[in-house]
Design an enzyme around this catalytic site. Sequence first.
Site, PDB file in Angstrom:
ATOM      1  N   TYR A  90      52.149  61.628  53.457  1.00  0.00           N
ATOM      2  CA  TYR A  90      52.370  61.654  54.906  1.00  0.00           C
ATOM      3  C   TYR A  90      53.176  62.885  55.325  1.00  0.00           C
ATOM      4  CZ  TYR A  90      49.958  57.328  55.637  1.00  0.00           C
ATOM      5  OH  TYR A  90      48.958  56.382  55.715  1.00  0.00           O
ATOM      6  N   GLN A 124      41.917  55.975  67.037  1.00  0.00           N
ATOM      7  CA  GLN A 124      42.377  55.488  65.734  1.00  0.00           C
ATOM      8  C   GLN A 124      43.270  56.543  65.080  1.00  0.00           C
ATOM      9  OE1 GLN A 124      38.750  53.494  63.573  1.00  0.00           O
ATOM     10  NE2 GLN A 124      37.956  54.977  65.024  1.00  0.00           N
ATOM     11  N   ASN A 125      43.346  57.713  65.710  1.00  0.00           N
ATOM     12  CA  ASN A 125      44.053  58.828  65.079  1.00  0.00           C
ATOM     13  C   ASN A 125      45.559  58.718  65.263  1.00  0.00           C
ATOM     14  OD1 ASN A 125      41.509  59.666  64.568  1.00  0.00           O
ATOM     15  ND2 ASN A 125      41.471  61.306  66.081  1.00  0.00           N
ATOM     16  N   ASP A 127      47.446  61.624  64.845  1.00  0.00           N
ATOM     17  CA  ASP A 127      47.892  63.024  64.832  1.00  0.00           C
ATOM     18  C   ASP A 127      48.511  63.510  66.140  1.00  0.00           C
ATOM     19  OD1 ASP A 127      45.604  63.502  66.504  1.00  0.00           O
ATOM     20  OD2 ASP A 127      44.364  63.951  64.759  1.00  0.00           O
ATOM     21  N   HIS A 142      46.136  52.748  65.489  1.00  0.00           N
ATOM     22  CA  HIS A 142      46.661  52.800  64.119  1.00  0.00           C
ATOM     23  C   HIS A 142      48.021  53.482  64.045  1.00  0.00           C
ATOM     24  CE1 HIS A 142      42.282  52.209  62.520  1.00  0.00           C
ATOM     25  NE2 HIS A 142      42.846  51.079  62.908  1.00  0.00           N
ATOM     26  N   CYS A 150      61.996  51.692  59.935  1.00  0.00           N
ATOM     27  CA  CYS A 150      62.466  51.027  58.718  1.00  0.00           C
ATOM     28  C   CYS A 150      61.579  49.813  58.458  1.00  0.00           C
ATOM     29  CB  CYS A 150      63.925  50.604  58.900  1.00  0.00           C
ATOM     30  SG  CYS A 150      64.478  49.497  57.581  1.00  0.00           S
ATOM     31  N   CYS A 153      64.322  46.525  58.919  1.00  0.00           N
ATOM     32  CA  CYS A 153      64.940  46.121  60.200  1.00  0.00           C
ATOM     33  C   CYS A 153      64.187  46.665  61.405  1.00  0.00           C
ATOM     34  CB  CYS A 153      66.406  46.565  60.259  1.00  0.00           C
ATOM     35  SG  CYS A 153      66.592  48.356  60.497  1.00  0.00           S
ATOM     36  N   ASN A 238      28.647  62.329  67.029  1.00  0.00           N
ATOM     37  CA  ASN A 238      28.950  62.395  65.599  1.00  0.00           C
ATOM     38  C   ASN A 238      27.814  63.154  64.917  1.00  0.00           C
ATOM     39  OD1 ASN A 238      29.531  61.767  62.838  1.00  0.00           O
ATOM     40  ND2 ASN A 238      30.508  59.857  63.474  1.00  0.00           N
TER      41      ASN A 238
HETATM   42  C1  BJW Z   1      32.740  64.392  63.275  1.00  0.00           C
HETATM   43  C2  BJW Z   1      33.077  65.685  63.090  1.00  0.00           C
HETATM   44  C3  BJW Z   1      33.128  66.448  64.180  1.00  0.00           C
HETATM   45  C4  BJW Z   1      33.128  64.717  61.074  1.00  0.00           C
HETATM   46  N1  BJW Z   1      32.850  65.897  65.388  1.00  0.00           N
HETATM   47  N2  BJW Z   1      32.476  63.764  64.373  1.00  0.00           N
HETATM   48  C5  BJW Z   1      36.066  42.806  58.259  1.00  0.00           C
HETATM   49  C6  BJW Z   1      35.413  42.942  57.042  1.00  0.00           C
HETATM   50  C7  BJW Z   1      36.071  43.447  55.924  1.00  0.00           C
HETATM   51  C8  BJW Z   1      37.392  43.845  56.000  1.00  0.00           C
HETATM   52  C9  BJW Z   1      38.019  43.727  57.216  1.00  0.00           C
HETATM   53  C10 BJW Z   1      37.376  43.199  58.314  1.00  0.00           C
HETATM   54  N3  BJW Z   1      38.250  43.206  59.360  1.00  0.00           N
HETATM   55  C11 BJW Z   1      39.425  43.726  58.940  1.00  0.00           C
HETATM   56  C12 BJW Z   1      39.300  44.047  57.631  1.00  0.00           C
HETATM   57  C13 BJW Z   1      40.310  44.675  56.760  1.00  0.00           C
HETATM   58  C14 BJW Z   1      40.540  46.134  57.042  1.00  0.00           C
HETATM   59  C15 BJW Z   1      39.203  46.866  57.116  1.00  0.00           C
HETATM   60  O1  BJW Z   1      38.676  47.211  58.160  1.00  0.00           O
HETATM   61  N4  BJW Z   1      38.637  47.220  55.990  1.00  0.00           N
HETATM   62  C16 BJW Z   1      37.373  47.965  55.998  1.00  0.00           C
HETATM   63  C17 BJW Z   1      37.501  49.174  55.105  1.00  0.00           C
HETATM   64  C18 BJW Z   1      36.242  47.057  55.683  1.00  0.00           C
HETATM   65  N5  BJW Z   1      41.280  46.297  58.284  1.00  0.00           N
HETATM   66  C19 BJW Z   1      42.609  46.167  58.311  1.00  0.00           C
HETATM   67  O2  BJW Z   1      43.262  45.896  57.307  1.00  0.00           O
HETATM   68  C20 BJW Z   1      43.313  46.359  59.633  1.00  0.00           C
HETATM   69  N6  BJW Z   1      44.237  45.323  59.870  1.00  0.00           N
HETATM   70  C21 BJW Z   1      43.854  44.059  60.011  1.00  0.00           C
HETATM   71  O3  BJW Z   1      42.693  43.708  60.006  1.00  0.00           O
HETATM   72  O4  BJW Z   1      44.913  43.204  60.195  1.00  0.00           O
HETATM   73  C22 BJW Z   1      44.651  41.809  60.270  1.00  0.00           C
HETATM   74  C23 BJW Z   1      46.007  41.124  60.361  1.00  0.00           C
HETATM   75  C24 BJW Z   1      46.280  40.317  61.449  1.00  0.00           C
HETATM   76  C25 BJW Z   1      47.522  39.669  61.513  1.00  0.00           C
HETATM   77  C26 BJW Z   1      48.463  39.848  60.502  1.00  0.00           C
HETATM   78  C27 BJW Z   1      48.184  40.664  59.426  1.00  0.00           C
HETATM   79  C28 BJW Z   1      46.946  41.313  59.356  1.00  0.00           C
HETATM   80  C29 BJW Z   1      44.136  47.650  59.632  1.00  0.00           C
HETATM   81  C30 BJW Z   1      43.320  48.875  59.450  1.00  0.00           C
HETATM   82  C31 BJW Z   1      44.241  50.097  59.316  1.00  0.00           C
HETATM   83  C32 BJW Z   1      43.481  51.367  59.035  1.00  0.00           C
HETATM   84  N7  BJW Z   1      44.404  52.388  58.688  1.00  0.00           N
HETATM   85  C33 BJW Z   1      43.925  53.737  58.461  1.00  0.00           C
HETATM   86  C34 BJW Z   1      45.134  54.596  57.997  1.00  0.00           C
HETATM   87  C35 BJW Z   1      46.039  54.878  59.203  1.00  0.00           C
HETATM   88  C36 BJW Z   1      47.201  55.708  58.828  1.00  0.00           C
HETATM   89  C37 BJW Z   1      46.811  57.080  58.381  1.00  0.00           C
HETATM   90  O5  BJW Z   1      46.229  57.868  59.161  1.00  0.00           O
HETATM   91  O6  BJW Z   1      47.042  57.369  57.203  1.00  0.00           O
HETATM   92  O7  BJW Z   1      43.354  54.275  59.669  1.00  0.00           O
HETATM   93  S1  BJW Z   1      42.564  53.832  57.298  1.00  0.00           S
HETATM   94  C38 BJW Z   1      41.736  55.153  58.132  1.00  0.00           C
HETATM   95  O8  BJW Z   1      40.431  54.701  58.605  1.00  0.00           O
HETATM   96  C39 BJW Z   1      42.567  55.468  59.381  1.00  0.00           C
HETATM   97  C40 BJW Z   1      41.501  55.677  60.414  1.00  0.00           C
HETATM   98  O9  BJW Z   1      42.042  55.517  61.712  1.00  0.00           O
HETATM   99  C41 BJW Z   1      40.471  54.646  60.039  1.00  0.00           C
HETATM  100  C42 BJW Z   1      39.104  54.898  60.619  1.00  0.00           C
HETATM  101  O10 BJW Z   1      38.581  56.090  60.154  1.00  0.00           O
HETATM  102  P1  BJW Z   1      37.751  57.029  61.170  1.00  0.00           P
HETATM  103  O11 BJW Z   1      38.633  57.529  62.244  1.00  0.00           O
HETATM  104  O12 BJW Z   1      36.519  56.346  61.567  1.00  0.00           O
HETATM  105  O13 BJW Z   1      37.478  58.280  60.232  1.00  0.00           O
HETATM  106  P2  BJW Z   1      36.364  58.479  59.082  1.00  0.00           P
HETATM  107  O14 BJW Z   1      36.866  59.538  58.201  1.00  0.00           O
HETATM  108  O15 BJW Z   1      35.983  57.190  58.475  1.00  0.00           O
HETATM  109  O16 BJW Z   1      35.087  59.007  59.858  1.00  0.00           O
HETATM  110  C43 BJW Z   1      35.075  60.297  60.439  1.00  0.00           C
HETATM  111  C44 BJW Z   1      33.750  60.461  61.173  1.00  0.00           C
HETATM  112  O17 BJW Z   1      33.797  61.695  61.876  1.00  0.00           O
HETATM  113  C45 BJW Z   1      32.532  60.515  60.260  1.00  0.00           C
HETATM  114  O18 BJW Z   1      31.559  59.595  60.767  1.00  0.00           O
HETATM  115  C46 BJW Z   1      32.031  61.941  60.392  1.00  0.00           C
HETATM  116  O19 BJW Z   1      30.607  62.046  60.365  1.00  0.00           O
HETATM  117  C47 BJW Z   1      32.535  62.326  61.756  1.00  0.00           C
HETATM  118  N8  BJW Z   1      32.792  63.747  61.966  1.00  0.00           N
HETATM  119  N9  BJW Z   1      33.299  65.873  61.706  1.00  0.00           N
HETATM  120  C48 BJW Z   1      32.534  64.578  65.462  1.00  0.00           C
HETATM  121  N10 BJW Z   1      33.449  67.765  64.123  1.00  0.00           N
HETATM  122 ZN    ZN Z   2      66.642  49.203  58.395  1.00  0.00          ZN
END
Ligand code: BJW
Ligand code: ZN
Length: 275
Positions: A90, A124-125, A127, A142, A150, A153, A238
Amino acid sequence: MHPPGRRPTGPAELSPPMSTAEPLRLPSALRARVATARRVVAFTGAGISQESGLATFRGGGESLWERFRPEELATPQAFHAHPRRVWGWYAWRHRAADAAEPNPGHRALARMAAVFPFFTLVTQNVDGLHQRAGSPEVLELHGTLTRAHCGRCGAARPMASALAESAEEPPPCPCGGRFRPAVVWFGEPLPGGVLERAVAESSRCDLFLAVGTSATVYPAAGLIEVARGAGAAVIEVNPEASALASLADLCVPRPAGHALPALLEAMERCRKPAS
Ligand code: BJW
Ligand code: ZN
């Protein structure tokens, strides 16, 4: 947009190849929708920041998961097991985001807010580039890289100050816990109220734009299904088809930095009163 029974199984139309200079021609049914739309939601993912030099998570080219699988970095378990590795990742991402500049895609979405009576930007970003491009309000599903809190706390501070204290390992909190980035990891709930607002806006919008997301991470990706299910016209921007591209009325298979300025111009043309 499509009468019952006439919905296509795939995108209704694909835009023709487009260069920056070439205007985007929307299909006539979509032009009519854009002309009258009151509520618009734009939903963005890592792809919109790719042209600012930030790596995406998945897909070809340089992706953030190339060296580690998601569960090795973006989970509470990974942070617990390898705090230095995760904090260092990070720290690197924070530096990259700080050095990056918003691109024409971010700026086009900032300007789009003025085109429609109600415009909601959901990202979802983490940044901060939408805010730096001038978008008035951004729903960050996200979390954000700009803050740390923390894990015990909840005390919050700017990420820059936490990194200045220690870029190698997460700095300790006086409560005995340690600071972590204020992002949402797998298995964690999304920030209170933010998902609810995004769902509410998606379920009553006339037009929904899905930009630069693979639409594979839930519940965020479900917004596209919510909007489509509620009858919104869906436009995907996309270069590669996302997992939910079949729900789109139009797929613009171009980088967001080219496609969004052209889409903004096309929308402005549709909204001009006929003279
Ligand atoms: C271009 C381009 C250009 C390239 N122009 N396009 C159902 C089924 C199975 C599992 C689950 C489910 N529901 C929930 C889950 C679990 C899980 C999940 O989804 N898992 C899947 C992998 C299946 N979800 C979770 O755990 C979430 N929480 C949750 O469900 O909590 C429930 C809960 C309730 C109550 C108490 C406790 C729990 C949380 C999800 C958190 C995701 N976190 C991340 C990291 C964030 C921090 C960080 O940045 O490090 O978020 S993972 C990562 O993926 C990040 C992103 O926001 C997210 C999505 O990715 P994104 O933005 O789509 O990017 P890419 O790279 O995947 O795609 C990029 C695209 O751009 C591509 O298509 C390219 O083609 C395109 N592209 N250049 C336009 N120039
Ligand atoms: Zn603390």
